[in-house]
Design a protein around this motif. Structure first.
Motif, short mmCIF file in Angstrom:
data_model
loop_
_atom_site.label_atom_id
_atom_site.label_comp_id
_atom_site.label_asym_id
_atom_site.label_seq_id
_atom_site.Cartn_x
_atom_site.Cartn_y
_atom_site.Cartn_z
N ARG A 117 7.32 -54.23 53.86
CA ARG A 117 6.21 -55.06 53.38
C ARG A 117 4.92 -54.27 53.19
N PHE A 118 4.85 -53.09 53.77
CA PHE A 118 3.62 -52.31 53.65
C PHE A 118 3.47 -51.82 52.21
N PRO A 119 2.28 -51.98 51.61
CA PRO A 119 2.06 -51.57 50.22
C PRO A 119 1.80 -50.07 50.12
N LEU A 120 2.80 -49.28 50.56
CA LEU A 120 2.64 -47.83 50.61
C LEU A 120 3.83 -47.14 49.95
N ASP A 121 3.58 -45.96 49.41
CA ASP A 121 4.65 -45.09 48.94
C ASP A 121 4.53 -43.76 49.68
N VAL A 122 4.58 -43.84 51.00
CA VAL A 122 4.48 -42.68 51.87
C VAL A 122 5.73 -42.65 52.74
N LYS A 123 6.36 -41.49 52.83
CA LYS A 123 7.62 -41.37 53.57
C LYS A 123 7.32 -41.27 55.06
N LEU A 124 7.48 -42.40 55.74
CA LEU A 124 7.10 -42.49 57.14
C LEU A 124 8.27 -42.81 58.07
N ARG A 150 13.06 -38.91 55.66
CA ARG A 150 12.20 -40.08 55.83
C ARG A 150 12.13 -40.86 54.52
N VAL A 151 11.85 -42.15 54.65
CA VAL A 151 11.76 -43.01 53.47
C VAL A 151 10.45 -43.78 53.51
N SER A 152 10.06 -44.28 52.34
CA SER A 152 8.80 -45.00 52.23
C SER A 152 9.04 -46.51 52.14
N PRO A 153 8.00 -47.32 52.40
CA PRO A 153 8.13 -48.77 52.20
C PRO A 153 8.51 -49.10 50.76
N ALA A 154 7.97 -48.37 49.79
CA ALA A 154 8.29 -48.64 48.39
C ALA A 154 9.77 -48.44 48.10
N PHE A 155 10.36 -47.40 48.69
CA PHE A 155 11.79 -47.15 48.53
C PHE A 155 12.60 -48.29 49.13
N LEU A 156 12.26 -48.71 50.32
CA LEU A 156 13.00 -49.79 50.97
C LEU A 156 12.89 -51.10 50.19
N ARG A 157 11.72 -51.37 49.63
CA ARG A 157 11.55 -52.60 48.86
C ARG A 157 12.45 -52.63 47.63
N THR A 158 12.49 -51.50 46.91
CA THR A 158 13.31 -51.52 45.69
C THR A 158 14.79 -51.59 46.01
N VAL A 159 15.20 -50.98 47.12
CA VAL A 159 16.62 -51.08 47.52
C VAL A 159 16.94 -52.51 47.96
N GLN A 160 16.06 -53.12 48.73
CA GLN A 160 16.28 -54.51 49.14
C GLN A 160 16.39 -55.42 47.93
N GLN A 161 15.54 -55.21 46.93
CA GLN A 161 15.59 -56.01 45.71
C GLN A 161 16.92 -55.80 44.99
N ALA A 162 17.39 -54.57 44.94
CA ALA A 162 18.68 -54.28 44.30
C ALA A 162 19.83 -54.94 45.06
N HIS A 163 19.73 -54.99 46.38
CA HIS A 163 20.76 -55.69 47.16
C HIS A 163 20.76 -57.19 46.87
#
Length: 233
Positions: A117-124, A150-163
């Protein structure tokens, strides 16, 4: 997106969409490529490790490349399986190896949902793939170190959307997977493909890194050629 070719140009086409972090130069991947190239002209698609838009960065390039091939057999591993499930490909057969159609219980859950949910594209956030044994007995430390740590919130969001937006699996699709997989959700696989079109193997996330890869090779070849009928091999 990187594409490479292996084998004889006179052989039928096979498009192999690699998994997240896989490269054709990784020893277990090359083990499988060398064997497939005996019968097919193998085209590999290497996905960008970090993406903020699965459709634009993974799916669209694969669909465009496949459009130039002649009725290829399609093989897709892990994130490649997520990509192919969304792609518009006219294929002779479609075969998935441990497709990433959902997060496993080991690396999913509330923390991923919250972090996404974080509006970031930083690999944390650690990727969770830090041990070759998660991939299989033949996996190497190089595979882990050259992947994403490491992965970013932006990466997780797009994968969740694809799922969430996965279309129904093709009627002729076949899946190879392991019930001990800790990288992807085996439940998500079982919800999309009937048991008669799933072949289980012993080992970790990667069939080509698993201890049972030699035993599964003949069946995999048959499925790539014949679809579900090849499971009788």
């Amino acid at each position: 997106m990187e594409f490479d070719r292996f084998g004889d140009d006179s052989d039928p086409d096979l498009l192999f969409v690699l998994g997240w972090g896989n490269r054709p130069t990784h020893e277990p991947v090359r083990w499988l490529l060398d064997r497939l190239a005996e019968d097919w002209r193998v085209h590999t698609a290497t996905l960008p490790v970090h993406a903020t838009d699965v459709q634009r960065e993974w799916v669209d390039p694969v669909s465009a490349y496949a459009a130039a091939l002649t009725n290829p057999a399609v093989l897709a591993h892990s994130a490649g399986g997520l990509t192919v499930a969304h792609a518009d490909i006219e294929s002779s057969t479609t075969t998935y190896l441990s497709p990433w159609w959902g997060f496993s219980s080991a690396n999913g859950g509330r923390l991923v949902d919250l972090f996404a949910r974080f509006p970031l594209d930083v690999k944390l956030l650690p990727s969770g793939i830090d041990d070759p044994s998660l991939l299989g007995a033949h996996a190497t430390a190089r595979q882990v170190t050259e992947g994403a740590d490491r992965v970013s919130p932006a990466f997780l969001r797009t994968v969740q959307q694809a799922h969430r937006t996965l279309p129904p699996a093709k009627d002729e699709a076949v899946v190879f997977c392991s019930l001990t997989d800790q990288v992807v959700s085996t439940r998500a696989i079982g919800e999309r493909v009937p048991a008669e079109r799933i072949r289980l193997y012993d080992g970790g996330h990667e069939l080509f890194s698993s201890r049972s890869r030699e035993r599964q090779l003949a069946t995999l070849r048959a499925v790539l050629s014949e679809g579900p009928a090849g499971l009788e091999a």
